[in-house]
Design a protein around this motif. Structure first.
Motif, mmCIF file in Angstrom:
data_model
loop_
_atom_site.group_PDB
_atom_site.id
_atom_site.type_symbol
_atom_site.label_atom_id
_atom_site.label_comp_id
_atom_site.label_asym_id
_atom_site.label_seq_id
_atom_site.Cartn_x
_atom_site.Cartn_y
_atom_site.Cartn_z
ATOM 1 N N ILE A 50 0.846 -1.183 0.000
ATOM 2 C CA ILE A 50 0.000 0.000 0.000
ATOM 3 C C ILE A 50 0.882 1.234 0.000
ATOM 4 O O ILE A 50 1.924 1.266 0.670
ATOM 5 C CB ILE A 50 -0.951 -0.029 1.217
ATOM 6 N N THR A 51 0.507 2.223 -0.756
ATOM 7 C CA THR A 51 1.280 3.460 -0.806
ATOM 8 C C THR A 51 1.132 4.250 0.484
ATOM 9 O O THR A 51 0.261 3.967 1.310
ATOM 10 C CB THR A 51 0.846 4.317 -1.992
ATOM 11 N N TRP A 52 1.970 5.282 0.624
ATOM 12 C CA TRP A 52 1.960 6.048 1.865
ATOM 13 C C TRP A 52 0.596 6.656 2.146
ATOM 14 O O TRP A 52 0.183 6.769 3.302
ATOM 15 C CB TRP A 52 3.010 7.143 1.808
ATOM 16 N N SER A 53 -0.108 7.039 1.096
ATOM 17 C CA SER A 53 -1.401 7.696 1.259
ATOM 18 C C SER A 53 -2.538 6.716 1.494
ATOM 19 O O SER A 53 -3.615 7.094 1.947
ATOM 20 C CB SER A 53 -1.718 8.514 0.007
ATOM 21 N N GLY A 54 -2.289 5.452 1.149
ATOM 22 C CA GLY A 54 -3.352 4.458 1.237
ATOM 23 C C GLY A 54 -4.258 4.423 0.023
ATOM 24 O O GLY A 54 -5.192 3.627 -0.040
ATOM 25 N N LEU A 55 -3.972 5.271 -0.958
ATOM 26 C CA LEU A 55 -4.869 5.376 -2.111
ATOM 27 C C LEU A 55 -4.657 4.256 -3.122
ATOM 28 O O LEU A 55 -5.547 3.968 -3.926
ATOM 29 C CB LEU A 55 -4.690 6.737 -2.791
ATOM 30 N N SER A 56 -3.472 3.665 -3.118
ATOM 31 C CA SER A 56 -3.183 2.594 -4.074
ATOM 32 C C SER A 56 -2.755 1.341 -3.330
ATOM 33 O O SER A 56 -1.954 1.410 -2.398
ATOM 34 C CB SER A 56 -2.076 3.017 -5.032
ATOM 35 N N THR A 57 -3.322 0.222 -3.758
ATOM 36 C CA THR A 57 -2.993 -1.066 -3.140
ATOM 37 C C THR A 57 -2.649 -2.084 -4.227
ATOM 38 O O THR A 57 -3.102 -1.974 -5.374
ATOM 39 C CB THR A 57 -4.160 -1.598 -2.299
ATOM 40 N N TYR A 58 -1.865 -3.067 -3.839
ATOM 41 C CA TYR A 58 -1.393 -4.075 -4.776
ATOM 42 C C TYR A 58 -1.436 -5.426 -4.068
ATOM 43 O O TYR A 58 -1.144 -5.513 -2.875
ATOM 44 C CB TYR A 58 0.041 -3.751 -5.221
ATOM 45 N N TYR A 59 -1.735 -6.481 -4.831
ATOM 46 C CA TYR A 59 -1.883 -7.800 -4.239
ATOM 47 C C TYR A 59 -1.241 -8.874 -5.102
ATOM 48 O O TYR A 59 -1.222 -8.772 -6.336
ATOM 49 C CB TYR A 59 -3.371 -8.151 -4.072
ATOM 50 N N ALA A 60 -0.766 -9.903 -4.440
ATOM 51 C CA ALA A 60 -0.357 -11.099 -5.160
ATOM 52 C C ALA A 60 -1.610 -11.773 -5.702
ATOM 53 O O ALA A 60 -2.680 -11.707 -5.091
ATOM 54 C CB ALA A 60 0.394 -12.043 -4.221
ATOM 55 N N ASP A 61 -1.471 -12.434 -6.827
ATOM 56 C CA ASP A 61 -2.628 -13.091 -7.432
ATOM 57 C C ASP A 61 -3.248 -14.122 -6.491
ATOM 58 O O ASP A 61 -4.464 -14.324 -6.502
ATOM 59 C CB ASP A 61 -2.214 -13.777 -8.737
ATOM 60 N N SER A 62 -2.420 -14.746 -5.684
ATOM 61 C CA SER A 62 -2.893 -15.815 -4.812
ATOM 62 C C SER A 62 -3.826 -15.323 -3.704
ATOM 63 O O SER A 62 -4.560 -16.120 -3.118
ATOM 64 C CB SER A 62 -1.704 -16.547 -4.191
ATOM 65 N N VAL A 63 -3.799 -14.024 -3.423
ATOM 66 C CA VAL A 63 -4.631 -13.497 -2.331
ATOM 67 C C VAL A 63 -5.645 -12.469 -2.817
ATOM 68 O O VAL A 63 -6.485 -12.017 -2.028
ATOM 69 C CB VAL A 63 -3.773 -12.873 -1.216
ATOM 70 N N LYS A 64 -5.576 -12.117 -4.067
ATOM 71 C CA LYS A 64 -6.471 -11.091 -4.608
ATOM 72 C C LYS A 64 -7.927 -11.510 -4.436
ATOM 73 O O LYS A 64 -8.301 -12.637 -4.740
ATOM 74 C CB LYS A 64 -6.136 -10.859 -6.083
ATOM 75 N N GLY A 65 -8.723 -10.596 -3.926
ATOM 76 C CA GLY A 65 -10.128 -10.889 -3.690
ATOM 77 C C GLY A 65 -10.404 -11.478 -2.318
ATOM 78 O O GLY A 65 -11.567 -11.539 -1.892
ATOM 79 N N ARG A 66 -9.365 -11.915 -1.617
ATOM 80 C CA ARG A 66 -9.542 -12.497 -0.277
ATOM 81 C C ARG A 66 -8.914 -11.628 0.811
ATOM 82 O O ARG A 66 -9.420 -11.577 1.929
ATOM 83 C CB ARG A 66 -8.925 -13.896 -0.219
ATOM 84 N N PHE A 67 -7.797 -10.986 0.487
ATOM 85 C CA PHE A 67 -7.071 -10.173 1.462
ATOM 86 C C PHE A 67 -7.257 -8.696 1.128
ATOM 87 O O PHE A 67 -7.357 -8.317 -0.043
ATOM 88 C CB PHE A 67 -5.573 -10.490 1.431
#
Length: 125
Positions: A51-68
């Motif tokens: 997550i970026t410093w502002s919290g505006l952008s997030t990124y996920y591994a494919d294995s957890v996307k939609g769950r975490f």
């Protein structure tokens, strides 16, 4: 430097949820991007979310996307990882990490300068 302490790990059953927290102290937390990584026995540390410093952008591994879901509260100097629909393959030690950047995140451990001690998450089938 910033110091990080994780909490919230535990033993759960498949399909359950857990919420991990990362408490930061020391430097101004909002100057840091934050990431979560995990490491299972015999495996390399792998990227989970960032997550970026502002919290505006997030990124996920494919294995957890939609769950975490990763989030942060800069006013409270905390970061969180909400983990839903947990699977046995999610079992690992989970680490939060901080990267001194207000412009970018990283999906590799080498991209982070500060680490917590880790918290164990065990998901039984």
């Amino acid at each position: 430097q910033v110091r990080l302490v994780e909490s919230g790990g535990g033993l759960v059953q498949a399909g359950d949820s857990l919420r991990l927290s990362c408490a930061a102290s020391g430097r101004t937390f909002s100057n840091y991007a934050m990431g979560w990584f995990r490491q299972a026995p015999g495996k390399e540390r792998e990227f989970v979310a960032a997550i970026t410093w502002s919290g505006l952008s997030t990124y996920y591994a494919d294995s957890v996307k939609g769950r975490f879901t990763i989030s942060r509260d800069n006013a409270k100097n905390t970061g969180n990882l909400q983990m839903n629909s947990l699977k046995p393959e999610d079992t690992a030690v989970y680490y939060c990490a901080a990267r001194p950047s207000r412009t970018s995140v990283s999906s590799t451990p080498e991209g982070y300068a500060h680490w917590g001690q880790g918290t164990q998450v065990t998901v039984s089938s």
